[in-house]
Design a protein around this motif. Structure first.
Motif, PDB file in Angstrom:
ATOM      1  N   ASP A  66       0.855  -1.189   0.000  1.00 16.35           N
ATOM      2  CA  ASP A  66       0.000   0.000   0.000  1.00 16.35           C
ATOM      3  C   ASP A  66       0.890   1.237   0.000  1.00 16.35           C
ATOM      4  OD1 ASP A  66      -1.797   2.019   0.326  1.00 16.35           O
ATOM      5  OD2 ASP A  66      -2.800   1.175   2.088  1.00 16.35           O
ATOM      6  N   PRO A  67       1.108   1.883  -1.158  1.00 16.94           N
ATOM      7  CA  PRO A  67       2.017   3.026  -1.242  1.00 16.94           C
ATOM      8  C   PRO A  67       1.559   4.234  -0.443  1.00 16.94           C
ATOM      9  CG  PRO A  67       0.821   2.711  -3.312  1.00 16.94           C
ATOM     10  CD  PRO A  67       0.525   1.524  -2.462  1.00 16.94           C
ATOM     11  N   SER A  68       0.286   4.268  -0.023  1.00 13.42           N
ATOM     12  CA  SER A  68      -0.197   5.406   0.760  1.00 13.42           C
ATOM     13  C   SER A  68       0.247   5.334   2.216  1.00 13.42           C
ATOM     14  CB  SER A  68      -1.728   5.480   0.695  1.00 13.42           C
ATOM     15  OG  SER A  68      -2.316   4.353   1.351  1.00 13.42           O
ATOM     16  N   VAL A  69       0.744   4.178   2.640  1.00 13.48           N
ATOM     17  CA  VAL A  69       1.168   3.997   4.032  1.00 13.48           C
ATOM     18  C   VAL A  69       2.687   4.136   4.100  1.00 13.48           C
ATOM     19  CG1 VAL A  69       1.270   2.401   5.989  1.00 13.48           C
ATOM     20  CG2 VAL A  69      -0.776   2.473   4.530  1.00 13.48           C
ATOM     21  N   VAL A  70       3.152   5.036   4.977  1.00 10.94           N
ATOM     22  CA  VAL A  70       4.575   5.287   5.149  1.00 10.94           C
ATOM     23  C   VAL A  70       4.962   4.963   6.582  1.00 10.94           C
ATOM     24  CG1 VAL A  70       6.428   7.006   5.048  1.00 10.94           C
ATOM     25  CG2 VAL A  70       4.562   7.071   3.390  1.00 10.94           C
ATOM     26  N   GLY A  71       6.046   4.224   6.719  1.00  4.53           N
ATOM     27  CA  GLY A  71       6.528   3.863   8.050  1.00  4.53           C
ATOM     28  C   GLY A  71       7.858   4.517   8.358  1.00  4.53           C
ATOM     29  N   LEU A  72       8.201   4.532   9.650  1.00  6.01           N
ATOM     30  CA  LEU A  72       9.487   5.060  10.097  1.00  6.01           C
ATOM     31  C   LEU A  72      10.262   3.916  10.733  1.00  6.01           C
ATOM     32  CD1 LEU A  72      11.133   7.712  10.382  1.00  6.01           C
ATOM     33  CD2 LEU A  72      10.203   7.899  12.699  1.00  6.01           C
ATOM     34  N   ARG A  73      11.413   3.578  10.133  1.00 10.04           N
ATOM     35  CA  ARG A  73      12.204   2.434  10.586  1.00 10.04           C
ATOM     36  C   ARG A  73      13.305   2.891  11.536  1.00 10.04           C
ATOM     37  NH1 ARG A  73      13.688  -1.089   5.846  1.00 10.04           N
ATOM     38  NH2 ARG A  73      11.548  -1.789   6.243  1.00 10.04           N
ATOM     39  N   ASN A  74      13.414   2.203  12.642  1.00  6.35           N
ATOM     40  CA  ASN A  74      14.433   2.489  13.658  1.00  6.35           C
ATOM     41  C   ASN A  74      15.768   1.895  13.201  1.00  6.35           C
ATOM     42  OD1 ASN A  74      16.032   2.778  15.906  1.00  6.35           O
ATOM     43  ND2 ASN A  74      14.624   1.768  17.333  1.00  6.35           N
ATOM     44  N   LEU A  75      16.725   2.759  12.856  1.00  6.66           N
ATOM     45  CA  LEU A  75      18.047   2.301  12.446  1.00  6.66           C
ATOM     46  C   LEU A  75      19.058   2.389  13.582  1.00  6.66           C
ATOM     47  CD1 LEU A  75      18.348   3.981   8.908  1.00  6.66           C
ATOM     48  CD2 LEU A  75      17.480   1.708   9.493  1.00  6.66           C
ATOM     49  N   LEU A  97       3.277   2.198  22.248  1.00  7.48           N
ATOM     50  CA  LEU A  97       3.991   1.216  21.435  1.00  7.48           C
ATOM     51  C   LEU A  97       5.480   1.343  21.689  1.00  7.48           C
ATOM     52  CD1 LEU A  97       4.441   2.249  17.710  1.00  7.48           C
ATOM     53  CD2 LEU A  97       3.772   3.867  19.487  1.00  7.48           C
ATOM     54  N   GLU A  98       6.182   0.284  21.349  1.00  5.09           N
ATOM     55  CA  GLU A  98       7.639   0.271  21.440  1.00  5.09           C
ATOM     56  C   GLU A  98       8.174  -0.193  20.090  1.00  5.09           C
ATOM     57  OE1 GLU A  98      10.051  -0.718  25.113  1.00  5.09           O
ATOM     58  OE2 GLU A  98      10.339  -2.551  23.956  1.00  5.09           O
ATOM     59  N   VAL A  99       9.149   0.532  19.570  1.00  5.75           N
ATOM     60  CA  VAL A  99       9.725   0.215  18.268  1.00  5.75           C
ATOM     61  C   VAL A  99      11.164  -0.233  18.489  1.00  5.75           C
ATOM     62  CG1 VAL A  99      10.185   1.040  15.932  1.00  5.75           C
ATOM     63  CG2 VAL A  99       8.268   1.999  17.239  1.00  5.75           C
ATOM     64  N   GLU A 100      11.402  -1.515  18.325  1.00  2.00           N
ATOM     65  CA  GLU A 100      12.734  -2.076  18.531  1.00  2.00           C
ATOM     66  C   GLU A 100      13.654  -1.718  17.359  1.00  2.00           C
ATOM     67  OE1 GLU A 100      13.828  -3.675  21.121  1.00  2.00           O
ATOM     68  OE2 GLU A 100      11.935  -3.907  22.220  1.00  2.00           O
ATOM     69  N   PRO A 101      14.966  -1.789  17.563  1.00  2.00           N
ATOM     70  CA  PRO A 101      15.895  -1.545  16.461  1.00  2.00           C
ATOM     71  C   PRO A 101      15.583  -2.435  15.261  1.00  2.00           C
ATOM     72  CG  PRO A 101      17.095  -1.615  18.531  1.00  2.00           C
ATOM     73  CD  PRO A 101      15.676  -2.014  18.844  1.00  2.00           C
ATOM     74  N   GLY A 102      15.550  -1.834  14.066  1.00  2.27           N
ATOM     75  CA  GLY A 102      15.239  -2.567  12.852  1.00  2.27           C
ATOM     76  C   GLY A 102      13.762  -2.674  12.549  1.00  2.27           C
ATOM     77  N   LYS A 103      12.887  -2.288  13.499  1.00  2.00           N
ATOM     78  CA  LYS A 103      11.438  -2.377  13.302  1.00  2.00           C
ATOM     79  C   LYS A 103      10.894  -1.044  12.800  1.00  2.00           C
ATOM     80  CE  LYS A 103      11.229  -6.615  14.738  1.00  2.00           C
ATOM     81  NZ  LYS A 103      10.915  -7.709  13.801  1.00  2.00           N
ATOM     82  N   THR A 104       9.625  -1.072  12.324  1.00  2.00           N
ATOM     83  CA  THR A 104       9.007   0.085  11.689  1.00  2.00           C
ATOM     84  C   THR A 104       7.648   0.368  12.311  1.00  2.00           C
ATOM     85  OG1 THR A 104      10.116  -0.466   9.604  1.00  2.00           O
ATOM     86  CG2 THR A 104       8.257   1.038   9.468  1.00  2.00           C
ATOM     87  N   CYS A 105       7.317   1.663  12.430  1.00  2.00           N
ATOM     88  CA  CYS A 105       5.988   2.048  12.918  1.00  2.00           C
ATOM     89  C   CYS A 105       5.301   2.920  11.871  1.00  2.00           C
ATOM     90  CB  CYS A 105       6.080   2.787  14.246  1.00  2.00           C
ATOM     91  SG  CYS A 105       7.074   4.291  14.202  1.00  2.00           S
ATOM     92  N   ASN A 106       3.980   2.928  11.872  1.00  2.00           N
ATOM     93  CA  ASN A 106       3.184   3.701  10.927  1.00  2.00           C
ATOM     94  C   ASN A 106       3.235   5.182  11.313  1.00  2.00           C
ATOM     95  OD1 ASN A 106       1.172   4.932   9.391  1.00  2.00           O
ATOM     96  ND2 ASN A 106      -0.180   3.147   9.466  1.00  2.00           N
ATOM     97  N   VAL A 107       3.749   6.015  10.427  1.00  2.00           N
ATOM     98  CA  VAL A 107       3.908   7.433  10.737  1.00  2.00           C
ATOM     99  C   VAL A 107       2.563   8.116  10.918  1.00  2.00           C
ATOM    100  CG1 VAL A 107       4.700   9.640   9.801  1.00  2.00           C
ATOM    101  CG2 VAL A 107       6.153   7.631   9.621  1.00  2.00           C
ATOM    102  N   ALA A 108       1.610   7.836  10.032  1.00  2.00           N
ATOM    103  CA  ALA A 108       0.331   8.533  10.067  1.00  2.00           C
ATOM    104  C   ALA A 108      -0.433   8.273  11.359  1.00  2.00           C
ATOM    105  CB  ALA A 108      -0.510   8.129   8.857  1.00  2.00           C
TER     106      ALA A 108
END
Length: 440
Positions: free
Chosen positions: A388-397, A412-423
């Motif tokens: 779904d190109p309308s959904v953008v995530g932010l990945r923890n590097l 929520l908790e975003v572990e290293p290497g994981k992604t969360c929904n920005v919107a």
């Protein structure tokens, strides 16, 4: 091309513990020839000078020794590593009466291509990666000038690009000298030289580097010369007197905001007219200053730090046209198709905003004012959803987990290497600082 050094042999050189194996001739120019060599298990490059070059430039050896002693400003330079002279047994094998000397440098890795290919429209590279290359250029010369050095011959011919990520490599660093010394025979490349150097009123310096850098950045971003507009069409032969007028005595920026006499011709200079509107006013204004007030007043030229800051902010605002998919760098109609795009979700950071577009990155300078703009080691990356190109995530590097809250109040908790929904985010707390999505 006849090789000065015998290919396929192992030659001893003074200063090396083991002979160099000359594997192939990479190319040559007016100064000498460049070879791929093997020293033990390491592959390097060797530049060997023609005797005529050494005779023309009596301070060449001194500059090389000085550069080797100071070391490379950063990893973007194919910097001299060691000065080499032939040993007694290798001198008879060198095909010239005066064997002279050369220097070792890193071998250019595969994947890098000459910047002249991009300028000629023969390289596939995204606008984002061209902007990244421009940023790396400004950063490289920023570090060089901090060492008290000047390059003297900034041009397309001394630059390699890697299309996949915008990485750069700068070659021909044997012309580098201490700023203000004015040593050496190299003045620069026609079309890139500062007017005062072209007209014989000054020697190359860090200040003239600033002008040449602006020309190179403009050439990379627009694939056009900043002074070749309608006035060029009246020139029948671009000989030395004509070049002095076009780039020195009567130089006029093609997009000078006050004087339209040298605007690009729609048929002959279409690339300039197409590409100039792509970039935001903040970037355009740096060029207007460089080629306006900075044309005659060296002290008015933008510094490398200013280029870095504006180019970084330009990259922060990269987004994609929803109609044609072209990359955009400011609000308003698409430069390619004219389509008006809706407002872009922005990530509010302690130091600026980043458009929530896939492949945009968050760096330490977005969070801490003590960090200079850098494009290596991103802390986070914006990524598109695979279906779904309308959904953008932010990945923890990063190396630590993030804590956040969704717009529905859920934690929520975003572990290293994981992604969360920005919107869906309300706010995210990282080790670097807070991230808040906002709409514009």
């Amino acid at each position: 091309m006849n090789s000065l050094l015998p290919l396929g042999t192992r030659l001893p050189f003074d200063g090396l513990d083991q002979p160099l194996e000359l594997t192939r001739l990479l190319g040559g120019g007016t100064q000498g020839q460049v070879y791929a060599v093997r020293c033990g298990a390491e592959e390097l490059a060797l530049k060997w000078y023609f005797p005529s070059c050494i005779a023309r430039d009596p301070l060449l050896r001194q500059r090389l020794q000085q550069s080797i002693r100071l070391g490379a400003p950063n990893g973007d330079f194919l910097w001299p590593m060691a000065l080499l002279e032939p040993s007694g047994e290798s001198r008879p094998l060198i095909r010239c009466q005066e064997p002279g000397f050369g220097y070792l440098m890193p071998l250019r890795p595969s994947g890098f291509q000459g910047a002249h290919l991009h300028a000629g429209g023969r390289m596939e590279i995204s606008l984002q990666n061209i902007l990244r290359a421009c940023f790396h250029l400004a950063d490289a010369f920023h570090e060089l000038h901090l060492k008290g050095l000047c390059y003297k011959d900034i041009s397309l011919g001394n630059l390699f690009l890697r299309p996949g990520d915008g990485a750069i490599l700068i070659c021909d660093n044997d012309n580098v000298a201490i700023d203000g010394q004015g040593a050496g025979s190299v003045l620069g490349t026609p079309g890139f030289m500062a007017p005062e150097v072209l007209l014989g009123a000054a020697k190359p310096s860090a200040s003239t580097d600033q002008f040449s850098l602006a020309v190179l950045l403009f050439r990379l971003l627009t694939r056009h010369d900043p002074f070749r507009g309608r006035q060029e069409l009246a020139i029948r032969c671009l000989d030395e007197p004509a070049r002095r007028r076009l780039y020195g005595e009567e130089a006029l920026f093609i997009f000078d905001p006050e004087n339209p006499a040298n605007r690009p011709d729609p048929e002959e200079h279409a690339a300039a007219l197409l590409t100039w509107p792509i970039y935001p006013r903040s970037l355009q204004q740096l060029f207007e200053t460089s080629f306006g007030a900075g044309l005659r007043q060296p002290g008015m030229r933008p510094l490398t730090g200013q280029w870095k800051q504006v180019l970084a902010r330009c990259l922060d605002q990269r987004r994609l046209c929803q109609h044609c998919g072209e990359e955009l760098f400011h609000s308003g109609p698409c430069w390619s198709c004219g389509h008006t795009n809706p407002a872009v979700l922005q990530l509010q950071l302690p130091r600026g905003q980043v458009a929530a577009c896939p492949d945009n990155d968050l760096y330490p300078h977005h969070f801490d004012g003590r960090d200079s703009e850098r494009l290596d080691q991103p802390l986070a990356q914006l990524v598109g959803h695979p279906t779904d190109p309308s959904v953008v995530g932010l990945r923890n590097l990063g190396a630590t987990a993030w804590q956040g809250q969704l717009s529905n109040g859920q934690m929520l908790e975003v572990e290293p290497g994981k992604t969360c929904n920005v919107a869906a985010l309300q706010q995210l707390s990282t080790q670097a600082g807070p991230i808040t999505p906002i709409r514009r």
